[in-house]
Design an enzyme around this catalytic site. Structure first.
Site, PDB file in Angstrom:
ATOM      1  N   ASN A   1       0.858  -1.187   0.000  1.00  0.00           N
ATOM      2  CA  ASN A   1       0.000   0.000   0.000  1.00  0.00           C
ATOM      3  C   ASN A   1       0.899   1.243   0.000  1.00  0.00           C
ATOM      4  OD1 ASN A   1       0.548   0.831   2.832  1.00  0.00           O
ATOM      5  ND2 ASN A   1      -0.336  -1.189   3.224  1.00  0.00           N
TER       6      ASN A   1
ATOM      7  N   ILE B   1      -2.317  -7.818  13.964  1.00  0.00           N
ATOM      8  CA  ILE B   1      -1.317  -7.608  15.022  1.00  0.00           C
ATOM      9  C   ILE B   1      -1.915  -6.813  16.177  1.00  0.00           C
ATOM     10  CG2 ILE B   1       1.005  -6.707  15.484  1.00  0.00           C
ATOM     11  CD1 ILE B   1       1.400  -6.863  12.354  1.00  0.00           C
TER      12      ILE B   1
ATOM     13  N   LYS C   1     -13.856   0.039  14.929  1.00  0.00           N
ATOM     14  CA  LYS C   1     -12.536  -0.619  15.015  1.00  0.00           C
ATOM     15  C   LYS C   1     -12.056  -0.694  16.460  1.00  0.00           C
ATOM     16  CE  LYS C   1     -10.684  -0.478  10.510  1.00  0.00           C
ATOM     17  NZ  LYS C   1     -10.157   0.310   9.446  1.00  0.00           N
TER      18      LYS C   1
ATOM     19  N   LYS D   1     -11.179  -4.372  17.702  1.00  0.00           N
ATOM     20  CA  LYS D   1      -9.776  -4.760  17.925  1.00  0.00           C
ATOM     21  C   LYS D   1      -9.442  -4.883  19.410  1.00  0.00           C
ATOM     22  CE  LYS D   1      -8.350  -3.690  13.458  1.00  0.00           C
ATOM     23  NZ  LYS D   1      -7.341  -4.210  12.571  1.00  0.00           N
TER      24      LYS D   1
END
Ligand code: PMT
Length: 410
Positions: A217, A314, A346, A350
């Site tokens: 990216n 991660i 998110k 997460k």
């Protein structure tokens, strides 16, 4: 036995390498003394051909160290003590040979042994012939040293003692002294985050398709590197785990270079336990299920099919750890629409503590650019910051992290 460390908290161990520019270190010592910085010096064997221990000692006001196997010094573990009883190690002039030895981890004299044994930040001021500086081997060593967290000052460009012109001249003593003074002003270990171990991830990951192609990216690493620099300036012990990036390592930051998401996860887990972890890397969500061992051939009328596999998340993995979860875990959210709503989703998904949500739509210029407009999400709280330089975003985030630790300890 080694005499007592200089009683000034600002003290430098100056390692003088064997180059024609060695004589300029006498002026460097003068400049440091003028700024209230004490110097203790090591001379390499080659350096003794250019300056005498006596002339250096007369300026430092201290014994000059030259020999690894000097009985009196080594009886007291001299090189270990030397490398620890100082705030900063400076190598000037850093010759091609010294740089190569440092990059390779050699330890065959007092200078290199001290450099390998130290737990203090290291700065080098290279000086050598222009061709030696430009040689791929020296450039490779330079990259390795920067990746190890060594700060590089210069070299300058100009006429050289050997008659050639180009980069390779030792930076002016005044400039080196100013950089050293600046280091002590914002010193690692002296700020409000002293003693805090913090991880920052940055840059993209590259997921190989075959030996020549990869999925990636547009992340440059600028935002993550700026955060690492801000935290180090405030005294934190920062490790930057970076995907491929052209950026130089910020002063006082230790850097681990990785390529793929799997490598980034392994490097991150290897650093636990930590006080805080900040995930600014743009990790590729997918990799190819099976990397081709040979270059995939282009065949007439046939399109290759790539089947994808999901990469480890991660941020989620670290946030959800039962053991050694850092007390403060901060993720980023790169969004192209509904920045706050998607950022909030998110944060919940997460399991991190804060999210820095930013707009990465092409018109924002965030990927690779110098500016960023972010929203800091903490539970239900939203702080919208103006569009500003990535350095300024990093400074504000570092200030919030200081507030967090000050709140946690009160
Ligand atoms: O590098 P620059 O050019 O300066 O650009 C900065 C940036 C836009 C890359 C940076 O500000 C940013 O937004 N970083 C996060 C990019 C991203 O991958 O966001 P995401 O919304 O896809 O992921 C959310 C979070 O999960 C991020 O903290 C990311 O690091 C993390 N993640 C994502 C996927 C994965 N497999 N593992 C992760 O840890």
């Amino acid at each position: 036995m080694i005499s007592d460390p200089p009683n000034s908290p600002k003290s430098v161990l100056l390692i003088i390498g064997g180059g024609i520019a060695a004589y300029k270190t006498l002026e460097l010592i003068r400049q440091l003394t003028k700024r209230g910085i004490r110097t203790r010096a090591i001379l390499t064997k080659a350096a003794e051909e250019f300056v005498t221990p006596l002339s250096v000692a007369s300026l430092t006001g201290d014994k000059v160290y030259t020999d690894l196997f000097s009985l009196t010094d080594e009886a007291e573990m001299g090189h270990i003590q030397l490398s620890r009883s100082t705030g900063l190690l400076v190598v000037a002039p850093a010759t091609a040979d010294l740089m190569a030895k440092m990059a390779g981890g050699h330890a065959n004299d007092l200078a290199t042994t001290t450099l390998l044994a130290t737990d203090k930040p290291v700065m080098i001021a290279p000086a050598m012939n222009v061709r030696m500086w430009q040689h791929p081997a020296t450039q490779r060593n330079l990259k390795q040293l920067q990746a190890d967290g060594v700060t590089v000052i210069g070299p300058d460009e100009g006429d050289m003692a050997c008659g050639e012109y180009g980069p390779g001249r030792l930076a002016e003593p005044e400039v080196i002294a100013a950089r050293i003074a600046d280091f002590f002003d914002k010193s690692v270990g002296n700020g409000p985050l002293a003693g805090r171990k913090i991880l920052v991830t940055a840059g993209p990951t590259h997921e190989p398709i075959d030996p020549v192609r990869y999925i990636a990216n547009h992340s440059s690493g600028k935002q993550g590197f700026a955060i690492a620099a801000s935290l180090a300036k405030r005294g934190a012990e920062v490790t930057l785990v970076s995907g491929p990036s052209r950026l130089g390592t910020p002063a006082g930051v230790k850097r681990i270079d990785v390529m793929t998401a799997a490598e980034m996860l392994a490097a991150t887990e290897g650093l636990l336990p930590l006080d805080a972890a900040i995930f600014a890397a743009a990790v590729a969500d997918w990799r190819v299920a099976t990397e081709a061992t040979q270059k995939i051939k282009k065949r007439e009328g046939e399109l290759p099919t790539l089947s994808l596999a999901e990469n480890p998340d991660i941020l989620a993995a670290i946030s959800r750890r039962a053991e050694h979860r850092p007390p403060l875990v901060i993720g980023f959210a790169a969004e192209t629409e509904q920045i706050i709503e998607n950022g909030r989703a998110k944060l919940a998904k997460k399991g991190c503590d804060w999210i820095v949500a930013n707009d990465v739509s092409p018109s924002s210029g965030t990927f690779g650019g110098d500016e960023n407009r972010v929203f800091l999400l903490k539970g239900e709280d939203v702080e919208g910051w103006p569009k500003q330089g990535k350095d300024a975003v990093a400074e504000s985030l570092a200030d919030r992290i200081i507030d967090y630790f000050e709140g946690a300890s009160s």
